[in-house]
Design a protein around this motif. Structure first.
Motif, PDB file in Angstrom:
ATOM      1  N   VAL A  92       0.838  -1.203   0.000  1.00  0.00           N
ATOM      2  CA  VAL A  92       0.000   0.000   0.000  1.00  0.00           C
ATOM      3  C   VAL A  92       0.871   1.250   0.000  1.00  0.00           C
ATOM      4  O   VAL A  92       0.685   2.166  -0.810  1.00  0.00           O
ATOM      5  N   ASN A  93       1.847   1.292   0.909  1.00  0.00           N
ATOM      6  CA  ASN A  93       2.707   2.471   1.003  1.00  0.00           C
ATOM      7  C   ASN A  93       3.605   2.619  -0.220  1.00  0.00           C
ATOM      8  O   ASN A  93       3.927   3.741  -0.632  1.00  0.00           O
ATOM      9  N   GLY A  94       3.997   1.510  -0.815  1.00  0.00           N
ATOM     10  CA  GLY A  94       4.771   1.582  -2.046  1.00  0.00           C
ATOM     11  C   GLY A  94       3.991   2.267  -3.148  1.00  0.00           C
ATOM     12  O   GLY A  94       4.523   3.115  -3.886  1.00  0.00           O
ATOM     13  N   ARG A  95       2.714   1.917  -3.265  1.00  0.00           N
ATOM     14  CA  ARG A  95       1.862   2.564  -4.268  1.00  0.00           C
ATOM     15  C   ARG A  95       1.648   4.032  -3.925  1.00  0.00           C
ATOM     16  O   ARG A  95       1.675   4.899  -4.808  1.00  0.00           O
ATOM     17  N   VAL A  96       1.439   4.325  -2.637  1.00  0.00           N
ATOM     18  CA  VAL A  96       1.225   5.706  -2.194  1.00  0.00           C
ATOM     19  C   VAL A  96       2.403   6.591  -2.608  1.00  0.00           C
ATOM     20  O   VAL A  96       2.233   7.662  -3.203  1.00  0.00           O
ATOM     21  N   LEU A  97       3.618   6.130  -2.310  1.00  0.00           N
ATOM     22  CA  LEU A  97       4.802   6.935  -2.596  1.00  0.00           C
ATOM     23  C   LEU A  97       5.074   7.031  -4.092  1.00  0.00           C
ATOM     24  O   LEU A  97       5.532   8.072  -4.586  1.00  0.00           O
ATOM     25  N   ALA A  98       4.781   5.962  -4.820  1.00  0.00           N
ATOM     26  CA  ALA A  98       4.976   5.997  -6.274  1.00  0.00           C
ATOM     27  C   ALA A  98       4.015   6.983  -6.918  1.00  0.00           C
ATOM     28  O   ALA A  98       4.386   7.723  -7.841  1.00  0.00           O
ATOM     29  N   LEU A 169       5.541   8.783  15.484  1.00  0.00           N
ATOM     30  CA  LEU A 169       5.535   9.243  14.100  1.00  0.00           C
ATOM     31  C   LEU A 169       4.733  10.525  13.906  1.00  0.00           C
ATOM     32  O   LEU A 169       3.721  10.744  14.559  1.00  0.00           O
ATOM     33  N   THR A 170       5.203  11.357  12.970  1.00  0.00           N
ATOM     34  CA  THR A 170       4.369  12.447  12.461  1.00  0.00           C
ATOM     35  C   THR A 170       3.645  11.921  11.229  1.00  0.00           C
ATOM     36  O   THR A 170       3.964  10.836  10.724  1.00  0.00           O
ATOM     37  N   ILE A 174       4.671   8.275   8.284  1.00  0.00           N
ATOM     38  CA  ILE A 174       3.935   7.008   8.360  1.00  0.00           C
ATOM     39  C   ILE A 174       4.084   6.147   7.115  1.00  0.00           C
ATOM     40  O   ILE A 174       3.810   4.941   7.153  1.00  0.00           O
ATOM     41  N   TYR A 175       4.549   6.744   6.003  1.00  0.00           N
ATOM     42  CA  TYR A 175       4.593   5.977   4.759  1.00  0.00           C
ATOM     43  C   TYR A 175       5.847   5.112   4.654  1.00  0.00           C
ATOM     44  O   TYR A 175       6.035   4.419   3.653  1.00  0.00           O
ATOM     45  N   GLY A 176       6.660   5.112   5.702  1.00  0.00           N
ATOM     46  CA  GLY A 176       7.804   4.209   5.756  1.00  0.00           C
ATOM     47  C   GLY A 176       7.485   2.917   6.487  1.00  0.00           C
ATOM     48  O   GLY A 176       8.320   2.010   6.549  1.00  0.00           O
ATOM     49  N   LEU A 177       6.285   2.800   7.043  1.00  0.00           N
ATOM     50  CA  LEU A 177       5.915   1.587   7.776  1.00  0.00           C
ATOM     51  C   LEU A 177       5.788   0.403   6.832  1.00  0.00           C
ATOM     52  O   LEU A 177       5.184   0.488   5.769  1.00  0.00           O
ATOM     53  N   GLU A 178       6.361  -0.713   7.237  1.00  0.00           N
ATOM     54  CA  GLU A 178       6.319  -1.939   6.434  1.00  0.00           C
ATOM     55  C   GLU A 178       5.145  -2.836   6.819  1.00  0.00           C
ATOM     56  O   GLU A 178       4.665  -3.624   6.011  1.00  0.00           O
ATOM     57  N   GLU A 179       4.703  -2.725   8.075  1.00  0.00           N
ATOM     58  CA  GLU A 179       3.618  -3.574   8.563  1.00  0.00           C
ATOM     59  C   GLU A 179       2.562  -2.706   9.240  1.00  0.00           C
ATOM     60  O   GLU A 179       2.859  -1.639   9.780  1.00  0.00           O
ATOM     61  N   LEU A 180       1.338  -3.199   9.196  1.00  0.00           N
ATOM     62  CA  LEU A 180       0.226  -2.482   9.810  1.00  0.00           C
ATOM     63  C   LEU A 180       0.415  -2.441  11.323  1.00  0.00           C
ATOM     64  O   LEU A 180       0.688  -3.488  11.938  1.00  0.00           O
ATOM     65  N   PRO A 181       0.318  -1.271  11.947  1.00  0.00           N
ATOM     66  CA  PRO A 181       0.443  -1.212  13.404  1.00  0.00           C
ATOM     67  C   PRO A 181      -0.591  -2.119  14.085  1.00  0.00           C
ATOM     68  O   PRO A 181      -1.760  -2.142  13.687  1.00  0.00           O
TER      69      PRO A 181
END
Length: 467
Positions: A92-98, A169-170, A174-181
């Motif tokens: 999810v975060n990979g797509r967000v950042l891309a 986190l600010t 948060i977009y560096g997280l690898e796993e869901l909290p």
């Protein structure tokens, strides 16, 4: 004889900066942007675009739940019903950042297309007509007949809760997280806190929202805020009202948030959403005489002028309205005014805004309370969407539309829409407020049947004044 171009230097490449640059280039100016963070700024790279992409993913997952209410069930190959959809946060975060990077690249391509020069570095005012740009290659002094400051804002942090980018986190981290909290504690129930709390709840995290107020989303329409808080609780979020954070610290395998009343909240991660501060330090503002408020925001008028002739400011660094759309409008107005184009001053009372919770909250104009405080007699009507035929078809059970009009004239002064995709539904109300339309003019305009906008027309009909 070729007319000499006006030299424009813009410090900051966010919405206020790049939109101003496009206008400046269109009007024939020689435009340079000094940008340190990446074109698009926080709005594109770490705030609006990423957060709304994350929220869209959570919204998509919630549609699986709605589907079963509509008679559509997901089954595996054996015919057994599939009840859970799971989010892979790294993907999810990979797509967000891309997506954010692609949007930034598109902005860069558009600026290059119209001839805007982009300097990667840090800008600082030297005089009212010159700017110093510090880059990897050294220092460059740029002469400028027009200067625009659009440096934005940065997340506010407190000494007792220092972000580490891992557990504390600010919203930019948060977009560096690898796993869901496993258990996310969100501190702050304003727009950013509410949006991200619900996004992570929708993605499958256990979420606790720490709110210092009686109700989430302080300052927003109270009916809308009450509805959203009720939705939060129904969907399993723990909301701690009237709870103020004293500090946050890491534990061996998580975090602990201490509240001012002595209570503690334990979790795996904490997200701090406690406001923002303008990025106006070390810009040389005081040295050249630009007026700055005690909060650090640059003082501007309705066409984005500062206290120094030829110097303008736009966006979150001005504190006018922390919205990308307002920053962009301020930037455009600044260039239009500076370069002699026709300009209409900014009308804060006509700004359309949206909170991307589920359902969304869209507003335009001043709130009913603000209007009343100005001594204007107001008529209002609120219609639940549950009675709208299109809403029934879509499985929408929560939400409403609300319109405010001036008593006597019937002029529409504001409105609220709480619904899925409310950000798309608020536009006709924004048009009405911007152009001072009456409830009768809106009521006499055709809407599609069935449609959610039909409720807006019905609300306007109910506001028709009877002599």
């Amino acid at each position: 004889m070729t007319k000499r171009k006006t030299s424009v230097v813009i410090i900051g490449g966010g919405p206020g900066g790049y939109e101003a640059a496009l206008v400046g280039a269109h009007l024939g100016a020689d435009v340079t942007i000094i940008d340190s963070d990446g074109l698009g700024g926080a709005a594109v790279l770490t705030d609006c675009v990423p957060s709304k992409t994350l929220i869209s993913t959570a919204d998509y997952m919630s549609e699986f739940e709605t589907a079963s209410d509509l008679g559509v069930h997901l089954e595996d190959e054996e015919g057994d019903e599939v009840s859970d959809a799971r989010a892979q946060l790294a993907e999810v975060n990979g797509r967000v950042l891309a997506l954010a990077a692609a949007q930034s690249a598109d902005i860069g391509a558009r600026l290059a297309e119209v001839g805007v020069r982009v300097v990667k570095g840090v800008g600082r005012l030297l005089t009212p007509t010159s700017v110093e740009a510090t880059t990897e290659d050294g220092v460059e002094t740029l002469a400028a007949e027009v200067i625009l400051i659009a440096t934005g804002a940065t997340p506010r942090v407190v000494p007792t809760a220092q972000p580490d980018g891992e557990r504390i986190l600010t919203w930019q981290q948060i977009y560096g997280l690898e796993e869901l909290p496993e258990k996310l504690i969100v501190v702050g129930s304003g727009v950013t806190g509410a949006e991200l709390a619900q996004a992570y709840l929708g993605l499958g995290a256990d979420v606790t929202l720490v709110s210092s107020r009686d109700l989430v989303l302080p300052g927003e329409d109270e009916d809308a805020a009450a509805l959203i808080e009720d939705v939060f609780r129904k969907r399993g979020m723990e909301v701690l009202n009237r709870s103020r954070m004293a500090g946050a610290e890491r534990t061996e395998d998580g975090v602990i948030v201490r509240l001012e009343d002595g209570r503690t909240v334990e979790g795996s991660h904490v997200l701090l959403a406690v406001g923002a501060v303008p990025r106006t330090a070390n810009l040389g503002l005081e040295e050249v005489g630009v007026e700055v408020a005690d909060s650090g925001h640059i003082t501007v008028d309705r066409v984005s002028r500062t206290s120094v002739r030829g110097i303008y400011a736009a966006g979150d660094c001005t504190g006018v309205f922390a919205l990308a759309s307002v920053a962009a409008m301020q930037g455009r107005l600044a260039m239009q005014h500076a370069l002699g184009d026709a300009v209409a001053p900014l009308r804060v009372g006509a700004v359309a805004a949206n909170i991307f919770t589920d359902p969304e909250i869209a507003t335009v104009g001043r709130s009913q309370r603000e209007i009343a405080e100005r001594g204007v007699e107001v008529d209002s009507v609120m219609m639940p969407l549950a009675t709208n035929p299109r809403a029934k078809m879509l499985g929408i059970n929560e939400g409403f539309v609300k319109l405010f009009s001036a008593r006597g004239s019937g002029t529409i002064l504001g409105g609220v829409v709480v619904a899925p995709r409310a950000s798309e539904l608020i536009f006709p109300v924004a048009l009405a407020v911007q152009h001072r339309l009456s409830v009768d003019q809106v009521a006499s305009t055709f809407t599609v049947y069935p449609s959610l906008t039909g409720s807006l027309a019905e609300a306007a009909r109910r506001l028709h004044a009877i002599d």
